[in-house]
Design a protein around this motif. Structure first.
Motif, PDB file in Angstrom:
ATOM      1  N   LEU A  59       0.811  -1.205   0.000  1.00 49.51           N
ATOM      2  CA  LEU A  59       0.000   0.000   0.000  1.00 49.51           C
ATOM      3  C   LEU A  59       0.850   1.262   0.000  1.00 49.51           C
ATOM      4  CD1 LEU A  59      -2.971   0.825   0.100  1.00 49.51           C
ATOM      5  CD2 LEU A  59      -2.789   0.888   2.562  1.00 49.51           C
ATOM      6  N   PHE A  60       1.946   1.267   0.729  1.00 48.91           N
ATOM      7  CA  PHE A  60       2.749   2.481   0.835  1.00 48.91           C
ATOM      8  C   PHE A  60       3.975   2.492  -0.059  1.00 48.91           C
ATOM      9  CE2 PHE A  60       0.488   2.602   4.959  1.00 48.91           C
ATOM     10  CZ  PHE A  60      -0.201   3.773   4.727  1.00 48.91           C
ATOM     11  N   ASN A  61       4.172   1.452  -0.847  1.00 54.35           N
ATOM     12  CA  ASN A  61       5.254   1.463  -1.830  1.00 54.35           C
ATOM     13  C   ASN A  61       4.705   1.465  -3.246  1.00 54.35           C
ATOM     14  OD1 ASN A  61       7.387   1.495   0.014  1.00 54.35           O
ATOM     15  ND2 ASN A  61       7.330  -0.725   0.242  1.00 54.35           N
ATOM     16  N   ARG A  62       4.035   0.400  -3.606  1.00 57.70           N
ATOM     17  CA  ARG A  62       3.588   0.229  -4.982  1.00 57.70           C
ATOM     18  C   ARG A  62       2.306   0.998  -5.281  1.00 57.70           C
ATOM     19  NH1 ARG A  62       2.568  -5.573  -7.883  1.00 57.70           N
ATOM     20  NH2 ARG A  62       2.054  -4.738  -9.929  1.00 57.70           N
ATOM     21  N   TYR A  63       1.373   1.049  -4.334  1.00 56.26           N
ATOM     22  CA  TYR A  63       0.071   1.657  -4.573  1.00 56.26           C
ATOM     23  C   TYR A  63      -0.139   2.935  -3.777  1.00 56.26           C
ATOM     24  CZ  TYR A  63      -0.904  -2.879  -6.634  1.00 56.26           C
ATOM     25  OH  TYR A  63      -0.857  -4.002  -7.404  1.00 56.26           O
ATOM     26  N   VAL A  64       0.911   3.726  -3.550  1.00 56.59           N
ATOM     27  CA  VAL A  64       0.782   4.931  -2.739  1.00 56.59           C
ATOM     28  C   VAL A  64      -0.008   6.016  -3.482  1.00 56.59           C
ATOM     29  CG1 VAL A  64       2.984   5.997  -3.402  1.00 56.59           C
ATOM     30  CG2 VAL A  64       1.974   6.473  -1.159  1.00 56.59           C
ATOM     31  N   ILE A  65       0.159   6.148  -4.788  1.00 54.89           N
ATOM     32  CA  ILE A  65      -0.573   7.179  -5.546  1.00 54.89           C
ATOM     33  C   ILE A  65      -2.078   6.880  -5.571  1.00 54.89           C
ATOM     34  CG2 ILE A  65      -0.795   8.321  -7.792  1.00 54.89           C
ATOM     35  CD1 ILE A  65       1.776   9.041  -6.311  1.00 54.89           C
ATOM     36  N   PRO A  66      -2.510   5.656  -5.919  1.00 54.05           N
ATOM     37  CA  PRO A  66      -3.957   5.398  -5.852  1.00 54.05           C
ATOM     38  C   PRO A  66      -4.524   5.534  -4.433  1.00 54.05           C
ATOM     39  CG  PRO A  66      -2.892   3.696  -7.141  1.00 54.05           C
ATOM     40  CD  PRO A  66      -1.821   4.530  -6.537  1.00 54.05           C
ATOM     41  N   PHE A  67      -3.734   5.190  -3.425  1.00 59.83           N
ATOM     42  CA  PHE A  67      -4.183   5.327  -2.044  1.00 59.83           C
ATOM     43  C   PHE A  67      -4.438   6.790  -1.707  1.00 59.83           C
ATOM     44  CE2 PHE A  67      -3.063   5.885   2.485  1.00 59.83           C
ATOM     45  CZ  PHE A  67      -4.078   5.109   3.036  1.00 59.83           C
ATOM     46  N   SER A  92      -8.027   8.905  -0.923  1.00 63.30           N
ATOM     47  CA  SER A  92      -8.269   9.739   0.255  1.00 63.30           C
ATOM     48  C   SER A  92      -8.773  11.115  -0.163  1.00 63.30           C
ATOM     49  CB  SER A  92      -7.005   9.846   1.102  1.00 63.30           C
ATOM     50  OG  SER A  92      -6.003  10.560   0.413  1.00 63.30           O
ATOM     51  N   VAL A  93      -8.244  11.667  -1.247  1.00 67.94           N
ATOM     52  CA  VAL A  93      -8.725  12.958  -1.743  1.00 67.94           C
ATOM     53  C   VAL A  93     -10.163  12.825  -2.239  1.00 67.94           C
ATOM     54  CG1 VAL A  93      -8.403  14.690  -3.563  1.00 67.94           C
ATOM     55  CG2 VAL A  93      -6.437  13.845  -2.278  1.00 67.94           C
ATOM     56  N   LEU A  94     -10.461  11.741  -2.955  1.00 70.77           N
ATOM     57  CA  LEU A  94     -11.810  11.517  -3.464  1.00 70.77           C
ATOM     58  C   LEU A  94     -12.821  11.383  -2.325  1.00 70.77           C
ATOM     59  CD1 LEU A  94     -13.626  10.872  -5.963  1.00 70.77           C
ATOM     60  CD2 LEU A  94     -13.152   8.484  -5.460  1.00 70.77           C
ATOM     61  N   LEU A  95     -12.461  10.665  -1.272  1.00 71.20           N
ATOM     62  CA  LEU A  95     -13.360  10.521  -0.128  1.00 71.20           C
ATOM     63  C   LEU A  95     -13.561  11.839   0.602  1.00 71.20           C
ATOM     64  CD1 LEU A  95     -12.226   7.066   1.268  1.00 71.20           C
ATOM     65  CD2 LEU A  95     -14.391   7.620   0.174  1.00 71.20           C
ATOM     66  N   THR A  96     -12.510  12.650   0.685  1.00 70.48           N
ATOM     67  CA  THR A  96     -12.637  13.962   1.321  1.00 70.48           C
ATOM     68  C   THR A  96     -13.569  14.865   0.520  1.00 70.48           C
ATOM     69  OG1 THR A  96     -10.402  13.740   2.204  1.00 70.48           O
ATOM     70  CG2 THR A  96     -11.352  15.953   2.182  1.00 70.48           C
TER      71      THR A  96
END
Length: 176
Positions: free
Chosen positions: A145-153, A157-161
């Motif tokens: 989650l914090f290496n390979r998929y950090v941008i989609p993560f 979070s921006v989309l949910l906000t």
């Protein structure tokens, strides 16, 4: 076919799976059949917690934790706040028309579907797991989650906000 059923219930994990599956399905059915919104939200939370129990049985502890934290906690609380913030009329005077034939056909259809699914599951052969599970599931998910998929993560979070702010704006417009 019944010998498969007896061997299925001989294991404690399978019995717990069956109980959690019944609780999950029961909560979902109650959510659809209740008429008061608060009761619907509580049964939905019950369904989410039962699903978390199924995830624990599948050795997906991280997903179970997220299920309880996000869905059973945050979404249920958000729904309750939405109920409190909006205007709704009390449906005490309206009574649903009785449909005994419809209910009978619905029950027969549900029993037929259950029978077909039960027969299909009992006669199927499922392959065993071929690769071993990770030693620490949460650590592996965190690394991905914090290496390979950090941008989609971060985009999620921006989309949910933005969705949360939009919900507040819509609720304020209804109030005005």
């Amino acid at each position: 076919m019944l010998s498969n059923l007896a061997s299925f219930f001989s294991s404690g994990a399978n019995l717990v799976f069956f109980v959690f599956a019944l609780l999950t399905i029961g909560g979902a059915v109650f959510m659809l059949s209740f008429t008061k919104v608060v009761h619907m939200v509580l049964s939905l939370a019950f369904t989410f917690i039962s699903l978390a129990g199924l995830y624990v049985l599948l050795e997906a502890e991280f997903v179970a934790f997220v299920q309880i934290l996000i869905y059973a906690g945050a979404v249920t609380i958000l729904m309750i706040f939405g109920i409190m913030m909006t205007k709704h009329r009390d449906g005490q005077g309206e009574e649903a028309p009785k449909k005994p034939v419809h209910n009978l056909l619905l029950g027969i259809g549900v029993l037929c579907l259950f029978g077909i699914l039960f027969y299909g599951i009992q006669t199927s052969t499922f392959p065993g797991t071929t690769e071993p599970l990770a030693e620490d599931n949460s650590l592996e998910i965190g690394k991905l989650l914090f290496n390979r998929y950090v941008i989609p993560f971060e985009l999620m979070s921006v989309l949910l906000t933005v969705a949360f702010i939009g919900a507040i704006v819509v609720a304020k417009r209804e109030e005005d």
